[in-house]
Design a protein around this motif. Structure first.
Motif, PDB file in Angstrom:
ATOM      1  N   VAL A 187      43.430 -61.037  82.709  1.00 49.21           N
ATOM      2  CA  VAL A 187      43.898 -62.235  81.998  1.00 49.21           C
ATOM      3  C   VAL A 187      42.743 -62.889  81.252  1.00 49.21           C
ATOM      4  O   VAL A 187      42.860 -63.229  80.061  1.00 49.21           O
ATOM      5  N   LYS A 191      42.320 -63.167  77.109  1.00 45.45           N
ATOM      6  CA  LYS A 191      42.184 -64.485  76.465  1.00 45.45           C
ATOM      7  C   LYS A 191      40.921 -64.593  75.623  1.00 45.45           C
ATOM      8  O   LYS A 191      40.821 -65.456  74.749  1.00 45.45           O
ATOM      9  N   PHE A 202      51.712 -63.307  79.254  1.00 47.35           N
ATOM     10  CA  PHE A 202      51.535 -62.638  80.541  1.00 47.35           C
ATOM     11  C   PHE A 202      52.852 -62.653  81.319  1.00 47.35           C
ATOM     12  O   PHE A 202      53.552 -63.671  81.361  1.00 47.35           O
ATOM     13  N   ASN A 221      48.495 -70.104  83.653  1.00 48.42           N
ATOM     14  CA  ASN A 221      48.455 -69.118  82.578  1.00 48.42           C
ATOM     15  C   ASN A 221      49.846 -68.818  82.011  1.00 48.42           C
ATOM     16  O   ASN A 221      50.014 -67.853  81.267  1.00 48.42           O
ATOM     17  N   PHE A 223      52.688 -67.631  83.003  1.00 46.30           N
ATOM     18  CA  PHE A 223      53.320 -66.330  83.221  1.00 46.30           C
ATOM     19  C   PHE A 223      54.842 -66.433  83.108  1.00 46.30           C
ATOM     20  O   PHE A 223      55.439 -67.410  83.570  1.00 46.30           O
TER      21      PHE A 223
END
Length: 505
Positions: A187, A191, A202, A221, A223
């Protein structure tokens, strides 16, 4: 293969269909004339004519529909000529794969082959034989980085025709949260990339056993989270922890905690997937998720590919078809309203209308094309990597996670990425050559969705096409047309919803 046909719905309505995917309701006399193209009406002696298999008709009425029939013929309907032999002549090229890599929609990493739940029907359980040996291994971040570094120049190249489109970076297992450290590294690395034509999203498929521990990172993040759960505790009898206890209580406790702590995220980013088997039903699953979480789950069937011969009986005992489960529901309208496109029958009907209405176009080029058809490849197999790339924990590169691991199309290791474009094109094209004759006789050859890899057609040691579950001879094809139209006649609201919500003109 049929160039045209007539069929009758369960309500007794007559329709005709021709190879250009044009379908119309019609009068039974017109349907009879279509089925008897060489008919010449006798002289008008008593104003009544007997049509074999139909009965008596008035001469004037017959003349009217005969004129109508000739209007259709004049406008290209009911052509007796077969499709050009070159219709399924298209073959894969190395450039096709290059373009697919540059425009790939999803990269899915198998983070680990370890799972903290022992699902009896899992594709990686003893029921199946199509996967590499499981050794509780975690994905080496260097492999993931090498693959990403291989793809970035392609995403930034002129072959990438995207403009601000999404690329999904997905995490799969085993249970991916068991490999959270490598997920975090991937991740963070994603990024940091400079990819000008795309944005990244994601996603993760999880059993939620470890969700409470890692939900802050997941939410931070943004997801898209897909949680596997088969309904209530009784429905989840095949999903148990390694110690043999039910996984249900800990899973729903973690889901409830996520909803309580991050209600907005839960509403927009969390979805559920349920597998249908002999311990649950589509109706039970929908009721559970609707009442507890206010969401409609996606549903799927047990994987029917790669089953170990010695476990065939056990598999058949567990197996339950989601379409059949839907047909047994007490109130199908509730399911249709709640689940809509999550229902297999609605997906089937959307696909049917898209491919058989003759009025649906993929893009403006398709709309303005003067060609009656374009050459296409046999089967509905995706061009390698055009949809996704699945990276196993051992670095094997597959076209997706649903095919057996023996169908690797490349490899990534600590030294780099190997994808032999020439080898891939030769393998696929050899298989196309094997199945082409069978596909030519199938009435779905212009709209096939069957994957030849999933159907084991890439066995290059065989010169014969394996059986195809989607094959439609003339009778099966007309029976399917009648079945689908009969469903739409009974459910006119479904037709309207599909045409307005799913298919856009």
């Amino acid at each position: 293969m049929l160039n045209y046909c007539t069929f009758t719905s369960n309500n007794g309505n007559h329709y005709f269909y021709d190879k250009e995917n044009r379908m119309h309701i019609c009068h039974p006399i017109l349907a009879w004339l279509i089925d008897n193209p060489d008919f010449i009406p006798p002289k008008n002696e008593n104003n009544v004519i007997y049509l074999k298999g139909y009965g008596e008709v008035l001469y004037d009425e017959l003349t009217y529909y005969l004129k109508k029939y000739h209007v259709f013929v004049k406008n290209g309907y009911f052509n007796k000529e077969k499709k050009d032999e070159k219709f399924l002549s298209k073959r894969l090229t190395e450039l096709d794969i290059e373009k697919s890599l540059a425009n790939m929609r999803q990269v899915t990493f198998e983070v680990t082959d370890f799972c903290n739940i022992d699902c009896e029907y899992c594709f990686y359980s003893s029921l199946y034989r199509d996967y590499d040996e499981r050794n509780n291994k975690k994905l080496d971040f260097q492999l993931a980085k090498n693959l990403i570094d291989f793809l970035v120049p392609k995403w930034n190249s002129s072959l990438n025709t995207s403009l601000d489109k999404l690329i999904y970076i997905s995490f799969y297992g085993g249970e991916p949260l068991s490999g959270i450290l490598v997920i975090k590294k991937i991740v963070n690395y994603i990024k940091s990339l400079d990819v000008k034509k795309n944005r990244f999203v994601f996603t993760m498929t999880t059993n939620a056993v470890m969700l409470a521990k890692h939900m802050d990172f997941i939410v931070e993040n943004n997801f898209n989270l897909l949680i596997s759960l088969d309904g209530d505790k009784e429905n989840n009898q095949y999903r148990y922890l390694r110690n043999g206890k039910s996984s249900y209580d800990i899973v729903v406790k973690n889901i409830d905690l996520l909803r309580e702590k991050y209600p907005d995220y839960f509403k927009t980013n969390v979805n559920f997937n349920a597998v249908i088997h002999n311990k649950n039903s589509v109706e039970e699953v929908n009721e559970f998720f609707k009442e507890r979480y206010g969401k409609a789950p996606s549903i799927g069937d047990l994987n029917t590919s790669g089953i170990a011969p010695e476990y065939q009986e056990k598999f058949l005992e567990m197996y339950a078809n989601s379409h059949h489960s839907y047909t047994k529901a007490k109130d199908k309208k509730v399911l249709e309203n709640d689940m809509f496109l999550n229902l297999p029958i609605i997906k089937e009907m959307a696909g049917f209308l898209s491919t058989r209405s003759g009025s649906v176009y993929q893009d403006y080029n398709d709309l303005t094309s003067t060609k009656s058809y374009v050459s296409r490849k046999p089967t509905g197999t995706c061009t390698p990597f055009s949809v996704k790339m699945f990276v196993t924990v051992n670095g094997k590169l597959l076209p997706c996670e649903t095919v057996g691991h023996q169908n690797g199309l490349g490899q990534v290791n600590r030294f780099g990425v190997t994808i032999d474009l020439k080898d891939i094109t030769e393998r696929y094209n050899t298989s196309y050559n094997i199945v082409e004759s069978r596909c030519n006789s199938c009435n779905l050859n212009d709209s096939c969705s069957q994957c030849m890899i999933y159907n084991h057609s890439l066995d290059l040691d065989s010169a014969y096409a394996p059986p195809c579950s989607s094959y439609k001879n003339d009778k099966k094809f007309t029976d399917e047309l009648a079945e689908k139209i009969s469903y739409l006649e009974r459910n006119r609201n479904i037709y309207e919803e599909i045409m307005t919500k799913v298919i856009t003109i």
